[in-house]
Write a protein that holds these residues in place. Structure first.
Motif, PDB file in Angstrom:
ATOM      1  N   UNK A 586      -2.328  -2.269  -7.303  1.00 60.61           N
ATOM      2  CA  UNK A 586      -3.219  -1.792  -6.240  1.00 60.61           C
ATOM      3  C   UNK A 586      -3.366  -2.846  -5.155  1.00 60.61           C
ATOM      4  N   UNK A 590      -2.341  -2.108  -1.287  1.00 67.37           N
ATOM      5  CA  UNK A 590      -3.348  -2.220  -0.234  1.00 67.37           C
ATOM      6  C   UNK A 590      -2.878  -3.204   0.835  1.00 67.37           C
ATOM      7  N   UNK A 618      -1.493   6.045  -3.301  1.00 64.54           N
ATOM      8  CA  UNK A 618      -2.323   5.339  -4.283  1.00 64.54           C
ATOM      9  C   UNK A 618      -3.742   5.898  -4.289  1.00 64.54           C
ATOM     10  N   UNK A 619      -4.314   5.998  -3.102  1.00 62.30           N
ATOM     11  CA  UNK A 619      -5.701   6.475  -3.041  1.00 62.30           C
ATOM     12  C   UNK A 619      -5.800   7.933  -3.466  1.00 62.30           C
ATOM     13  N   UNK A 622      -5.573   8.630  -7.253  1.00 61.15           N
ATOM     14  CA  UNK A 622      -6.716   8.337  -8.106  1.00 61.15           C
ATOM     15  C   UNK A 622      -8.004   8.885  -7.530  1.00 61.15           C
ATOM     16  N   UNK A 623      -7.878   9.607  -6.432  1.00 64.10           N
ATOM     17  CA  UNK A 623      -9.047  10.325  -5.938  1.00 64.10           C
ATOM     18  C   UNK A 623     -10.056   9.466  -5.198  1.00 64.10           C
ATOM     19  N   UNK A 624      -9.599   8.395  -4.608  1.00 61.81           N
ATOM     20  CA  UNK A 624     -10.527   7.573  -3.838  1.00 61.81           C
ATOM     21  C   UNK A 624     -10.535   8.096  -2.405  1.00 61.81           C
ATOM     22  N   UNK A 626     -12.782   8.287  -0.001  1.00 65.10           N
ATOM     23  CA  UNK A 626     -13.340   7.546   1.127  1.00 65.10           C
ATOM     24  C   UNK A 626     -12.300   6.591   1.690  1.00 65.10           C
ATOM     25  N   UNK A 627     -11.604   5.925   0.769  1.00 63.38           N
ATOM     26  CA  UNK A 627     -10.578   4.983   1.218  1.00 63.38           C
ATOM     27  C   UNK A 627      -9.421   5.727   1.850  1.00 63.38           C
TER      28      UNK A 627
ATOM     29  N   UNK B  11      -9.204   8.328 -15.578  1.00 64.83           N
ATOM     30  CA  UNK B  11      -7.974   8.402 -14.784  1.00 64.83           C
ATOM     31  C   UNK B  11      -8.108   7.565 -13.519  1.00 64.83           C
ATOM     32  N   UNK B  12      -9.029   6.626 -13.567  1.00 63.32           N
ATOM     33  CA  UNK B  12      -9.268   5.708 -12.461  1.00 63.32           C
ATOM     34  C   UNK B  12      -9.802   6.411 -11.221  1.00 63.32           C
ATOM     35  N   UNK B  13     -10.403   7.540 -11.426  1.00 65.49           N
ATOM     36  CA  UNK B  13     -10.992   8.245 -10.299  1.00 65.49           C
ATOM     37  C   UNK B  13     -12.468   7.880 -10.215  1.00 65.49           C
ATOM     38  N   UNK B  14     -12.971   7.712  -9.023  1.00 62.61           N
ATOM     39  CA  UNK B  14     -14.378   7.314  -8.907  1.00 62.61           C
ATOM     40  C   UNK B  14     -15.294   8.454  -9.306  1.00 62.61           C
ATOM     41  N   UNK B  27     -17.290   0.966   2.504  1.00 64.71           N
ATOM     42  CA  UNK B  27     -15.854   1.119   2.293  1.00 64.71           C
ATOM     43  C   UNK B  27     -15.231  -0.130   1.683  1.00 64.71           C
ATOM     44  N   UNK B  30     -15.903  -0.088  -1.854  1.00 63.61           N
ATOM     45  CA  UNK B  30     -14.967   0.834  -2.506  1.00 63.61           C
ATOM     46  C   UNK B  30     -13.658   0.113  -2.794  1.00 63.61           C
ATOM     47  N   UNK B  38      -7.230  -2.935 -11.135  1.00 61.20           N
ATOM     48  CA  UNK B  38      -6.015  -3.671 -11.496  1.00 61.20           C
ATOM     49  C   UNK B  38      -6.305  -4.609 -12.659  1.00 61.20           C
TER      50      UNK B  38
END
Lengths: 1260, 143
Positions: A586, A590, A618-619, A622-624, A626-627, B11-14, B27, B30, B38
């Motif tokens: 990650x 990034x 990547x974002x 994983x469902x991020x 906002x990013x 699954x590393x999802x927030x 942000x 985040x 990682x």
């Protein structure tokens, strides 16, 4: 002892290997020197480490030095003990002697003298100069050597070896090496012991005031150095580690205020890998060393040893923590260091370690996980370096070129500003530079985000620089800064919470720096009252940094924006690449995004897009969100620039499908507008697009649509649109997937008309063509918006797809459509099973029974078979079925939902017209059972024949059978077809049988005509008359009618009635007229019929339809009757001769006999016989009952004279017991009416069961 | 001061991320939380190297950066809790205690029958409770 420091350093630098002393007693060294020196370094050597464990050392270096050499001679004893590590580790005594006496008298005492010093480790090499050919000399040498061994070697230890100068023995060199190493090992052990003892002594005094770290250091480092000389690097490293620990303990001891160091020019350039940077003597302070230099010195030695141990990984790992730790130390002493010294030091330190460990040869040296860790550390180093570098760049005004991305913000905004005692002020002659900076500041426009997205930029600064700098300069009021200066709002934005979040520690630091500021007013030249402007801060920082930075490369990298960017890219790439090789994917990705930002700024959209794609993936993965929302617009912009329409559209769709809270409605509308603009204008070729996240669909709640096989239907689907505005879909297709068969391709339903989707829920209806039986689930939704071919795979259960439901495209398990297997949907059956009148117009009833299926708009095709006509001129009647017949009741379908006819709400009746052989069903008939009455007429031109007791005529039902082929087309689009051929039975009203009831003496015959009613209706006979055949006449003058008072005669269904006719024989008409004469009598009956069409035969349908119901219809029925000629007529009589009186038994052979007698002469007989006097006979019998023997058919001679007779006999065996019909004799050539039989009709004979087989029972 | 706490799904999802800074810079937090995954991944995948026993839910300090600290906690359903704090001298015991209470709050939140597992936690009660835990963490470390 600290005074020896300089000397110690010199010694250390001058000697780096073990010394072996050579005591050349007999001046032999010059001759053998080369041979000895060829052996070094010693290939393999075994030494003991500090814990006395054997360690194998390869290529052990050593040097042979004569004891007479100046290097070994001029040393003071004290020096020797202090720097013992450099003293020889072994002494080789070289001797030769060719005479025993000489040995005893001269050499031996001398040797004894040399070796008496216990301190030394020694051994003797006896050099034999004797030539091998000279036996005498060789012998002598051996003798002397033997003597030598006796004198100097002990049992414990071999101390002698013999070297033959003319050709050494094979094992000599090995022997020599092992002896050298033995000495070295012993010496080393002894010296290690010595140093350890000394160190222990010192350590015990550690907390005493006399303790001196320098002394401890010299001892410790001597030991370490000795290990290093012996290639025992591990031990050396351990010594340095211990040294470092000890130092950190002492340096952090409270109470002693020491100089930290690092204020010299060039100190900013990290020397953590360069041990020679500064002589130790320069950094001595009191009894210890300055921290700044000494810690770097120690680290330099540690890393040197680690490199020697081939462990660059550890260098990186230790280096990283060292830099972090050291950076903390620098922070503590920041107010004494030059401006930004800490940042510069960290940058140079990181770069130094990165460069030192950059060798690519490490691959595969270690386990993969260590390697990954190594890369991670390097990534960390790059990253650390990058942060500090950005910070410096920001201070000198390149902040506008630093992307305000989350990663940069996270790194920079939480990193406090440098805290110099006094913030640097603008040099006096810098006004042009200030002006230039101002210009740059004014020109820099805030970066506009694509799609008009308005976001507050993320902070890059922990607090407002303007305020921080001015506050650190002097005791200016920080609160007024905003009002006083036109500082750029973007820079003033950001974290204002610096003051509140500061730890108590830093507050204290501020206080200190304040007081310092006040105590040194000289640094501000008059400008103390005026706060600095931002441009001035930049310029001041730049000047201060120029003063601080001694690394020319680093300064160059900060000299211009372009150079900064270049270095920035280099560092970012380095970090990203290394992270990519490590576990920390990650981090790498990034940072790729940061590279992309730079590429983007420079118009290198291709590279930028590639990197942005990785970041977005990547974002998104994983469902991020906002990013993702932060970086995705950038990717979209790149794709737009690259004219990558598919990618751009996909990005727009992704933006639209992000959580609605992430973008304002206006922004979302902008995304949609982009999609529509592209879809409708720019693209030449259709572009596929996956809108699964944006348009989702599901079936309607409730049970699935159920269809019968072959039926089309209308499917209603709920579609959720994630677009912010209405969107027009030019076409829409939906595939259905069969659940029963995966191989079956998905069926696509099309809706080619434009559909407008509102935001949110929409209901779409689609025409559904006939499908194969089975259940179906929704497949894929595809469609077109302009040139855009979109498809959506995602299903929503009840609402729009959840924004965070990113990974599971749930497959719908609920079927949306069920198509049933073919089943009977309707049944057509004849309404009545009884016979109808033939040759009359009759109603044929057809029951139409829908089986849970609507017959709306059904059309019936009627096709009659041969012999049957439909009265097309007449209407067809249809009515609801009142009473269902038993046969159709049995046909109720499995689910038992058959409607009871009688419970039908209303009785309906309608007249229909047959057109082109088809009738359309009325609407009311779609769901209820109904009867269709069709007027038909069965045609038969055959005259019915009556039967008599003589001529039993078999009645064939088939004669009256007629068929009607029915074809029913029904279903939504007449797709369902039901075909059925209905058999209808027609019949005459009566069957007539006759018999002669009585034969009167006057020749009158009473003919009884029996009428059997054939129909299920009441028949009324109004009149009956008989047309007699030739040879018969009515008695009296009657017309052949019975007494009229008999009539009308009613005959109930299936009952019988009889009529008597009185006839008598008339004369026979001449032969010539035979052909024209009627051979049959005809019975005429005029009758009427009363019956219901629901039961069977009924009055014929009137064609005009005006006749009243009760009007009498007289019908005429004709039937032929065979009248038998009287018995006198026969010309042949056949008599069955009596059987034996014993009776017949099964299996018993009997003779059947018939007597044939001619009753008339041939002359007066009209019967023609071809063979005069010959009669053809035939015996027929049921083969199951009889077995015949002899001729069954044949000619017999019978005289033509009246009265001639003959007997025909046939052997028979009865096969079955009981009353059976006996074999019969027939005369095929003679007409039946000319034969008189006795007995006249069929008769039976009795056959007994077989007799018991007694033959076996009787004794012989 | 705790600046951010987060719950990250297996699954590393927030699942829940809450920052406690006044500035509008969520942000970057985040980003910090995301990147710290990682380290969590690395620890979980290399239990030997990190010396972490898998029975231990507390992952310890994930990031030894200069300016902030990131702590991690891994539940046995592979849900991660991440804590970002700007306090540079934090006692491990405090953090353990924090995570224990946070875990309890999380368990209560996901036990709500209306919560869909794997979906974001939207419970206001949970948010309040977390906020209280965060506040009390500040107090205990100050005291």
């Amino acid at each position: 002892m600290a005074n020896y420091l300089a000397q110690f350093q010199t010694i250390k630098n001058s000697c780096d290997h073990v010394v072996i002393a050579v005591e050349d007693v007999s001046d032999l060294w010059p001759n053998i020197k080369s041979g000895f020196e060829e052996r070094v370094p010693i290939k393999r050597a075994s030494l003991n480490n500090k814990t006395r464990n054997p360690v194998l050392v390869e290529n052990f270096p050593c040097e042979f030095i004569l004891t007479t050499d100046s290097r070994l001679r001029s040393r003071f004893p004290q020096e020797q003990s202090l720097f013992w590590f450099r003293e020889p580790y072994a002494t080789i005594v070289l001797v030769t002697c060719e005479d025993l006496d000489e040995f005893k008298t001269i050499l031996k005492p001398r040797l004894k003298l040399i070796v008496q010093n216990d301190e030394k480790e020694w051994f003797i090499v006896f050099v034999s100069r004797a030539h091998p050919s000279n036996d005498n000399a060789v012998k002598m040498a051996k003798k002397v050597y033997a003597k030598l061994e006796v004198d100097f070697s002990s049992k414990k230890r071999e101390r002698c070896c013999k070297y033959d100068i003319h050709g050494p023995e094979a094992n000599f060199w090995d022997d020599l090496e092992s002896k050298i190493m033995e000495c070295v090992r012993n010496t080393l052990d002894r010296r290690v012991q010595f140093y350890e003892d000394e160190i222990r002594k010192l350590t015990e005094q550690r907390f005493m005031p006399v303790w001196n770290f320098c002394n401890f250091f010299i001892l410790k480092e001597s030991l370490a150095f000795m290990f290093e000389m012996a290639h025992l690097y591990e031990d050396a490293l351990r010594e340095y580690d211990e040294l470092e620990l000890c130092y950190l303990e002492t340096v952090n001891m409270p109470g002693k205020q020491r100089d930290f160091g690092g204020v010299d020019h060039g100190d900013d350039w990290a020397a953590l890998l360069n041990s020679e940077n500064k002589p130790l003597t320069q950094i001595v302070q009191d009894d210890s060393f300055r921290e700044f230099e000494f810690r770097q010195y120690l680290f330099a030695y540690q890393s040197k040893l680690l490199f020697k141990l081939n462990r660059p990984f550890e260098v990186a790992s230790r280096g990283h923590s060292f830099i972090i730790g050291f950076s903390k130390a620098l922070t503590l002493h920041e107010n004494m260091l030059p401006f930004c010294m800490r940042e510069v030091w960290v940058i140079t330190a990181c770069l130094a370690i990165i460069n030192a460990t950059a060798s690519p040869n490490y691959d595969g040296l270690v386990a993969p996980d260590i390697e990954k860790e190594f890369y991670r550390l390097k990534g960390d180093l790059y990253s650390l370096c990058r942060v500090k570098f950005m910070r410096l760049a920001y201070l000198i005004g390149y902040g506008a070129d630093i992307e305000r991305s989350p990663v940069n913000s996270a790194l920079l905004s939480m990193l406090p500003w440098p805290k110099p005692p006094v913030w640097p002020s603008v040099p006096p002659d810098a006004s042009p530079e200030v002006l230039e900076k101002e210009k740059v500041i004014l020109q820099a426009s805030p970066l506009i985000k694509h799609f008009g997205i308005q976001r507050k930029p993320l902070p890059l600064e922990p607090s407002v620089l303007l305020r921080e700098a001015n506050r650190r300069r002097a005791s200016l009021s920080a609160g007024n800064v905003f009002e006083m200066f036109d500082g750029r709002p973007t820079l003033i934005d950001g974290s204002a919470s610096d003051a509140s979040s500061r730890t108590p520690l830093s507050k204290k630091m501020n206080a200190i720096s304040m007081s310092r500021t006040n105590s040194s007013p000289g640094t501000f030249d008059g400008s103390v009252d005026r706060p600095m402007r931002l441009a001035e801060i930049y310029v001041a920082a730049e000047h201060a940094l120029k003063h601080t930075i001694s690394d020319a490369d680093l300064w160059k990298a900060l000299s211009s924006v372009e150079k900064f960017e270049q270095k920035y890219l280099e560092l970012t790439k380095g970090a990203a690449d290394n992270y990519h090789h490590s576990w920390w994917k990650r981090h790498g990705v990034v940072l790729d995004g940061e590279i992309a930002a730079v590429c983007f700024r420079h118009g290198n959209f291709d590279l930028a897009a590639k990197s942005y794609e990785k970041v977005c993936a990547l974002y998104a993965g994983e469902g991020w969100q906002e990013l993702l929302a932060d970086v995705l617009p950038n990717l979209a912009e790149c794709q737009k620039m690259l004219n990558d329409q598919a990618g751009y559209l996909a990005s727009c769709v992704k933006l639209l499908s992000l959580d609605k809270g992430l973008f304002s409605t206006k922004e979302r509308q902008a995304f949609q507008a982009e999609v529509l603009r592209l879809a409708h204008s720019e693209m030449k070729d259709p572009v596929p697009l996956d809108v699964s996240s944006l348009i989702t669909f599901s079936g309607n709640p409730g049970p699935p649509l159920e269809l019968c096989d072959g039926d089309p239907g209308i499917l209603s689907v709920t579609v959720w649109s994630g677009f912010p505005d209405d969107i027009t879909l030019d076409s829409l297709n939906l595939t259905l997937t069969a659940t029963f068969n995966a191989d079956e391709g998905a069926k696509a339903l099309r809706s080619s008309t434009a559909t407008i989707l509102k935001p949110g829920r929409n209901t779409i209806t689609l025409a559904l063509p006939p499908q194969k039986p089975g259940s179906y689930v929704l497949g894929v939704l595809t469609g077109q918006i302009g040139q855009l071919r979109f498809r959506s795979h995602s299903f929503s259960k009840v609402g729009p797809v959840d924004s965070d439901d990113f990974m599971s495209y749930e497959k719908p398990t609920r079927p949306i459509l069920k198509v049933f297997k073919p089943r009977p949907l309707v049944d057509l059956a004849e309404a009545i099973s009884s016979a109808l009148l033939i040759n009359e117009t009759q109603w044929v009833g057809v029951i139409v029974r829908p089986i849970d299926y609507s017959l709306k708009g059904a059309v019936l095709y009627i096709d009659t078979g041969p012999g049957l006509n439909i009265e097309e001129s007449h209407v067809i009647e249809m009515e609801t079925c009142v009473n269902i017949s038993q046969s159709s009741a049995e046909m109720t379908n499995s689910n038992g939902t058959q409607k009871d006819c009688s419970s039908a709400s209303k009785k309906e009746f309608q007249q229909l017209k047959l057109q082109d052989g088809r009738i359309e069903f009325p609407a009311w008939a779609s769901d209820v059972n109904s009867v269709l009455w069709i007027p038909v007429r069965a045609i038969s031109d055959r005259l019915p024949r009556g039967s008599s007791s003589v001529t039993s005529q078999k009645q064939s039902n088939l004669d009256g059978m007629r068929t009607i082929a029915l074809k029913l087309e029904f279903g939504v689009s007449h797709n369902q077809i039901f075909e059925r051929t209905v058999a209808v039975h027609f019949t005459d009203p009566f069957h007539v049988s006759t018999r002669v009831a009585d034969k009167c003496n006057d020749g009158t015959l009473l003919l009884q005509v029996i009428l059997h009613s054939q129909v299920k209706a009441t028949l009324t006979i109004y009149d009956a008359w008989l047309e007699l055949q030739d040879g018969f006449i009515h008695t009296g003058q009657g017309t052949g009618r019975p007494t009229s008072s008999f009539f009308p005669l009613m005959i109930s269904p299936t009952s019988r009635a009889g009529i008597m006719f009185s006839i008598s024989l008339g004369k026979v008409i001449d032969k010539d007229e035979v052909e024209e004469l009627q051979t049959d009598s005809i019975l005429n009956i005029r009758y009427g019929i009363y019956g219901e069409r629901t039961n069977g035969a009924h009055p014929p349908v009137s064609m005009d339809g005006t006749e009243p119901e009760d009007a009498r219809q007289d019908l005429l029925f004709k039937s032929a009757i065979v009248l038998q000629r009287p018995v006198l007529d026969p010309c042949l009589a056949v008599g069955f001769l009596p059987l034996p009186s014993t009776g017949l038994r099964v299996g018993q052979l009997i003779t059947m006999q018939w007597r044939v007698e001619r009753l008339k002469g041939l002359e007066d007989n009209g019967i023609s016989e071809h063979n005069q006097g010959e009669v053809l006979y035939e015996v027929s019998a049921n083969s199951e009952n009889w077995m015949l023997a002899g001729r069954k058919r044949g000619h017999v001679t019978l005289s033509t004279i009246q009265g001639s007779r003959i007997v025909i006999s046939v052997l028979c065996v009865p096969l079955v017991a009981g009353y059976v019909r006996p074999p019969q004799l027939g005369l095929p050539d003679v007409d039946e009416s000319n034969i008189s039989c006795n007995p006249p009709g069929p008769h039976l004979v009795c056959v007994m069961p077989p007799a018991l087989s007694s033959s076996f029972c009787i004794p012989p | 001061m705790i600046v951010c706490v987060a719950v990250v799904g297996h699954q590393n999802n927030p699942l829940y991320i809450q920052s406690f800074t006044e500035a509008d810079d969520a942000l970057k937090l985040h980003h910090i939380v995301h990147c710290s995954l990682d380290v969590v991944d690395e620890r979980v995948n290399n239990p030997k190297k990190s010396g972490l026993t898998l029975n231990e839910t507390f992952l310890g300090l994930l990031y030894p950066t200069e300016n902030y600290k990131v702590y991690g906690y891994l539940t046995n359903t592979k849900v991660k809790f991440i804590l970002v704090t700007t306090d540079l001298d934090v006692r491990d015991a405090d953090v353990r205690n924090f995570f224990r209470r946070f875990h309890a709050a999380y368990v209560d939140a996901v036990s709500n029958p209306f919560h869909v597992p794997g979906k974001k936690i939207t419970s206001r009660t949970f948010a309040e409770r977390v906020s209280n835990i965060v506040k009390s963490f500040g107090l205990s470390s100050a005291g």
